[in-house]
Design a protein around this motif. Structure first.
Motif, short mmCIF file in Angstrom:
data_model
loop_
_atom_site.label_atom_id
_atom_site.label_comp_id
_atom_site.label_asym_id
_atom_site.label_seq_id
_atom_site.Cartn_x
_atom_site.Cartn_y
_atom_site.Cartn_z
N HIS A 300 -29.21 -34.67 48.90
CA HIS A 300 -28.02 -34.34 49.42
C HIS A 300 -27.92 -32.86 48.47
O HIS A 300 -27.62 -33.03 46.73
CB HIS A 300 -27.28 -35.34 49.78
CG HIS A 300 -25.96 -33.98 50.73
ND1 HIS A 300 -25.19 -33.63 50.15
CD2 HIS A 300 -25.90 -34.77 51.84
CE1 HIS A 300 -24.99 -32.99 51.13
NE2 HIS A 300 -24.60 -33.67 51.93
N PRO A 301 -28.59 -31.77 48.75
CA PRO A 301 -28.44 -30.65 48.27
C PRO A 301 -27.04 -30.80 47.48
O PRO A 301 -27.20 -30.10 46.55
CB PRO A 301 -27.92 -29.17 48.91
CG PRO A 301 -27.70 -30.04 50.30
CD PRO A 301 -28.59 -31.76 50.13
N THR A 302 -25.87 -31.42 47.26
CA THR A 302 -23.70 -31.80 46.43
C THR A 302 -24.95 -32.83 45.00
O THR A 302 -24.20 -31.62 44.15
CB THR A 302 -23.11 -32.47 47.32
OG1 THR A 302 -23.42 -31.15 48.41
CG2 THR A 302 -22.25 -32.13 46.28
N ALA A 303 -26.04 -32.86 44.76
CA ALA A 303 -26.42 -33.98 43.83
C ALA A 303 -26.31 -32.89 43.11
O ALA A 303 -26.98 -33.22 41.75
CB ALA A 303 -27.77 -34.96 44.23
N GLN A 304 -27.21 -31.13 43.18
CA GLN A 304 -27.47 -30.68 42.36
C GLN A 304 -26.41 -30.08 41.86
O GLN A 304 -25.68 -28.41 40.49
CB GLN A 304 -28.10 -29.23 43.09
CG GLN A 304 -29.32 -29.74 43.60
CD GLN A 304 -30.37 -30.42 42.36
OE1 GLN A 304 -30.53 -30.08 41.27
NE2 GLN A 304 -30.45 -31.57 43.04
N GLN A 305 -24.97 -29.55 42.26
CA GLN A 305 -23.89 -29.92 41.38
C GLN A 305 -22.98 -30.37 40.46
O GLN A 305 -22.66 -31.70 40.39
CB GLN A 305 -22.76 -29.44 42.72
CG GLN A 305 -23.14 -28.54 43.46
CD GLN A 305 -22.26 -28.17 45.10
OE1 GLN A 305 -21.26 -28.49 44.94
NE2 GLN A 305 -22.70 -27.11 45.58
N SER A 306 -22.02 -29.76 39.73
CA SER A 306 -21.33 -30.21 38.51
C SER A 306 -20.56 -29.70 38.02
O SER A 306 -20.47 -28.31 38.21
CB SER A 306 -22.64 -30.84 37.24
OG SER A 306 -22.93 -29.33 36.50
N SER A 307 -19.38 -30.21 37.37
CA SER A 307 -18.19 -29.21 36.96
C SER A 307 -18.53 -28.16 35.43
O SER A 307 -19.05 -26.96 35.19
CB SER A 307 -17.38 -30.14 36.11
OG SER A 307 -17.21 -31.06 36.85
N ALA A 308 -20.32 -28.86 34.89
CA ALA A 308 -20.57 -27.87 33.71
C ALA A 308 -21.66 -26.30 34.71
O ALA A 308 -21.60 -25.25 34.24
CB ALA A 308 -22.06 -28.82 33.20
N GLY A 309 -21.86 -26.94 36.12
CA GLY A 309 -22.26 -25.65 36.40
C GLY A 309 -22.08 -24.64 37.28
O GLY A 309 -21.57 -23.64 37.14
N PHE A 310 -20.67 -24.88 37.58
CA PHE A 310 -19.52 -24.61 37.87
C PHE A 310 -18.87 -23.48 36.92
O PHE A 310 -18.75 -22.52 36.94
CB PHE A 310 -17.93 -25.26 38.94
CG PHE A 310 -18.29 -26.12 39.94
CD1 PHE A 310 -19.07 -25.76 40.81
CD2 PHE A 310 -17.89 -27.13 40.21
CE1 PHE A 310 -19.62 -26.62 41.57
CE2 PHE A 310 -18.10 -28.74 40.96
CZ PHE A 310 -19.28 -27.71 42.02
N ALA A 311 -18.34 -24.09 35.63
CA ALA A 311 -18.40 -23.55 34.86
C ALA A 311 -18.96 -22.56 34.19
O ALA A 311 -18.74 -21.05 34.11
CB ALA A 311 -17.80 -24.18 33.39
N ALA A 312 -20.74 -22.48 34.18
CA ALA A 312 -21.56 -21.44 33.90
C ALA A 312 -21.89 -20.72 35.08
O ALA A 312 -22.17 -19.53 34.46
CB ALA A 312 -23.15 -21.98 33.78
N LYS A 313 -21.89 -21.11 35.82
CA LYS A 313 -21.89 -19.86 36.80
C LYS A 313 -20.09 -19.10 37.53
O LYS A 313 -20.39 -18.08 37.18
CB LYS A 313 -20.77 -20.48 37.91
CG LYS A 313 -21.73 -19.60 39.83
CD LYS A 313 -23.44 -18.87 39.88
CE LYS A 313 -23.51 -18.13 40.95
NZ LYS A 313 -25.21 -17.72 40.54
#
Length: 754
Positions: A300-313
């Protein structure tokens, strides 16, 4: 008596009274009404064009008055408060009042919802009117029987008296005659002057408090029905991922297990998700079988999401122009160039879970033509629609019994447990009680979304705020925000700074989010009020007075506001009122505080309510934080209907905010929530991952609640007391230590909780 022309919402409504005689000489009064328009826009009530019953009063010959409480009770005290409104205007003795919980019935009751602090403004007039009309009919019945003018009669505690003749009679004795009286017009029926209130404004015990204290089975988790089985529903840790395979053959062989099957589910994150259902004869057997379940989940594509990724974005957003500007007053770019002092800061706050003590649950019984549910839903109307659409039933084939909830805080606005229970009961062909585990409740929440903010402000030589910009990095797609991730163009200090710009950038999100107590406000208050505090310090001003001075500098709108816009806009004078009262009751700026102790202040306008709060906190050399005292001042209108519940709501909001500030966060790795319980645990990387609740020893010894009574009609209390707490705490920590907290929770800093 006073006229009933007061309108709490600015929405015109018509009310009608219907009367029925009861066997044995009683009377039944029912009010037909149009519901609050704002509720209809949320989609949680029935059509505003359809009249429906909003209140039932039953008076029997023994002078017992039974009042139906129509709204869901989730611990906010609404089952007590709404009947109080009716009982006071009816002028009966509260000890003779019995309260019954209504089932969900949109043909009888408008806006059966618990959310948004709407119950008080929605019902303040309608519930009082039906009580006043009932009293008028009882009095008319006495006048008819005794052949005396109505004006010569008085009432008190359910008794009508004619002083001139010495006659008196109970309401119960007059009920049969009252049933023959033509009902008065509810729009013009006289209401009590507040000075005449005998129940409203008085401390009143919670209905069912004895049952709660003695452990009677009154909560959703306690429901039992004949032939009931137990169910668990296992969903993917990655939200909405489908089942690729599952060892159902092993599960069905386990002791006591009657059914195990795959649910394909939908793509609605607030509806029926994919998963595996297990049904058995008791809860323990179901959980033992669950331990043996092996599921392979599809990608599932949501598996690519993370807290670290949100902060980086978010960091990437802040290096570039914002995606869009939602407010632009004056000329920020020019004003910031001419500022005598410029302040810049970045703030962030995490996703958090609702964490009600009673996990999600629902009991369901489905037959060929009916689905019956026992539910703790805050929005039963939405639950009925969701279940009906999913099961292919008509809405009137779905029956909801409303059961007391062990806390909600917004989580039970969402009806995924209802549709899960209903679907499983239909497939299993037996009544089932679905009960989520604590881990499921925490890891499959409709989370309060996190967010990121950069602020820039400019002060002139006198310390006046002349320029302000916020760039908010949040979640959504295009111009659509994820649920409860919105950024409002009216966020303070908008309207009070001549050159102001609000910018927004959004990133996609596959994690379900939703409203948590004081939605949006509970997070935005930390960032905006925290930065305003920084502006005050940079200006060399007292933080409380700086806020008042800013509020006095309101800028006229470019275009005249509509009445509806004015109704939803913060009233600066009411804010100033609670700030000044908070200053007075807390002794702000007068006491000489010991070293390491500080006081902080913040205010917020939320859900029609105005609150200012002062926190006194002490920070040790080791960074241990102790909250010494909290002063909370609220303006929620002219009346505090039940001071017991009102104070409890405010004190609970303060403690709720402190718990969030200390260590509550939900982080994501590989699309999955890392936290799963209140007790300590570890992530795969070995770092701590728990969701701690505030402990008794961490609570402040005193949360002092004060009310600033105003002439405005009463509004709700559940939401507005929470937003000021955290920024006031941050201000206290800064004064005590010189440290500025810009990231939550505090456990991510070098501060600790005693």
């Amino acid at each position: 008596m006073t006229s009933s022309n007061e309108n709490t919402t600015g929405v015109n409504r018509r009310d009608f009274l219907r009367v029925s005689a009861l066997a044995g000489g009683g009377i039944l009064l029912a009010s037909y009404a149009q519901p609050l328009e704002a509720i209809e826009r949320l989609g949680v009530g029935a059509s505003a064009a359809d009249p429906m019953l909003s209140a039932f009063i039953r008076i029997t010959a023994d002078n017992i008055v039974t009042i139906t409480a129509k709204n869901p009770e989730i611990g906010q005290g609404i089952k007590t408060m709404l009947p109080m409104l009716i009982a006071d205007e009816l002028d009966v003795d509260w000890k003779n009042v019995r309260v019954e919980q209504a089932d969900f019935d949109p043909n009888k009751y408008p806006a059966q919802v618990a959310g948004g602090s709407t119950a008080t403004p929605t019902n303040w007039l309608p519930q009082r009117r039906v009580g006043a009309a009932g009293r008028a009919m009882i009095v008319a019945a006495a006048a008819k029987q005794w052949n005396v003018p109505v004006a010569e009669l008085t009432t008190s505690k359910g008794v009508v008296t004619h002083a001139a003749s010495g006659k008196n009679a109970t309401y119960g004795a007059l009920a049969a005659t009252a049933a023959t009286i033509t009902p008065p017009d509810l729009a013009t029926v006289p209401l009590k002057d507040p000075k005449q209130f005998t129940i409203i404004g008085k401390r009143t015990k919670t209905v069912n408090v004895k049952d709660i204290l003695t452990g009677k089975p009154i909560f959703g988790i306690d429901v039992t029905v004949p032939n009931m089985h137990y169910a668990t529903f296992v969903k993917s840790p990655v939200f909405a991922a489908k089942v690729k395979s599952a060892n159902l053959d092993v599960i069905t062989q386990q002791p006591g297990i009657t059914h195990a099957f795959v649910v394909d589910g939908t793509t609605n994150l607030q509806g029926l998700m994919p998963g595996v259902a297990i049904v058995g004869k008791n809860w323990w057997m179901v959980q033992q079988a669950r331990k043996k379940l092996v599921v392979e989940w599809a990608e599932h594509p949501t598996a690519q999401q993370s807290s670290a990724g949100f902060a980086a974005k978010a960091a990437e957003f802040f290096k570039s122009p914002a995606q869009r500007t939602i407010r632009n007053d004056g000329n920020f770019d020019e004003a910031i160039k001419s500022a005598a002092k410029v302040i810049e800061a970045e703030y962030s706050y995490p996703f958090i879970a609702h964490a009600p003590l009673e996990p999600q649950n629902c009991t369901a019984h489905v037959t060929a033509d009916k689905c019956e549910l026992w539910t703790t839903s805050q929005t039963p109307a939405g639950g009925r629609t969701l279940v009906a659409n999913t099961l292919g039933l008509k809405e009137d084939q779905v029956i909801l019994h409303m059961v007391r909830a062990g806390g909600g805080f917004g989580r039970r606005l969402y009806n995924d447990p209802l549709v899960e229970a209903a679907f499983i009961a239909r497939e299993a062909k037996v009544p089932v009680k679905l009960l989520w585990t604590r881990e499921e409740d925490m890891q499959h929440d409709m989370f309060r979304p996190g967010g990121f903010h950069t602020f820039t402000a400019g002060l002139d030589a006198s310390g006046k705020l002349i320029a302000f910009r916020n760039h908010c990095a949040t979640f959504g797609e295009g111009e659509r925000f994820a649920p409860s991730a919105e950024m409002s163009p009216g966020e303070y200090p908008a309207r009070f700074v001549p050159n102001l710009r609000m910018d927004v950038s959004v990133m996609p999100l596959g994690v379900p989010t939703g409203a948590l107590r004081a939605p949006r406000s509970n997070a935005l208050s930390f960032a905006f009020q925290g930065f305003i505090d920084e502006c005050a310090i940079a200006a060399g001003k007292d933080p409380l007075q700086f806020r008042i001075d800013t509020l006095k500098a309101e800028i006229a709108p470019a275009q005249p506001l509509t009445p509806q816009q004015q109704a939803g806009q913060m009233d600066a004078q009411r804010v100033i009122g609670v700030l000044e009262m908070a200053r007075d009751v807390s002794g702000w700026g007068k006491a000489k505080l010991p070293k390491g102790t500080g006081m902080g202040v913040a205010f917020y306008f939320s859900h029609r309510g105005y609150f200012a709060e002062v926190v006194q906190a002490t920070v040790s050399k080791a960074g241990e934080v102790r909250v010494d005292k909290v002063w909370a001042v609220g303006d929620v209108g002219s009346e505090i209907i039940n001071p017991n519940h009102a104070e409890q709501q405010v004190q609970g909001a303060v403690l709720d905010g402190l718990g969030q500030a200390y260590g509550q966060e939900i982080t994501f790795s590989g699309g999955k929530a890392d936290q799963g319980n209140f007790s300590p645990a570890t992530t795969a990387s070995g770092s701590p991952a728990n969701f701690p609740l505030l402990r008794i020893k961490q609570a402040p010894p005193v949360v002092e609640v004060h009310w600033k009574k105003t002439t405005f009609a009463p509004t709700g209390i559940g939401e507005p007391a929470m937003p000021p707490l955290i920024p006031a705490l941050i201000g206290a920590i800064h004064q005590a230590t010189g440290k500025r907290v810009r990231q939550l929770p505090l456990s991510k800093t070098d501060l600790k909780w005693v």
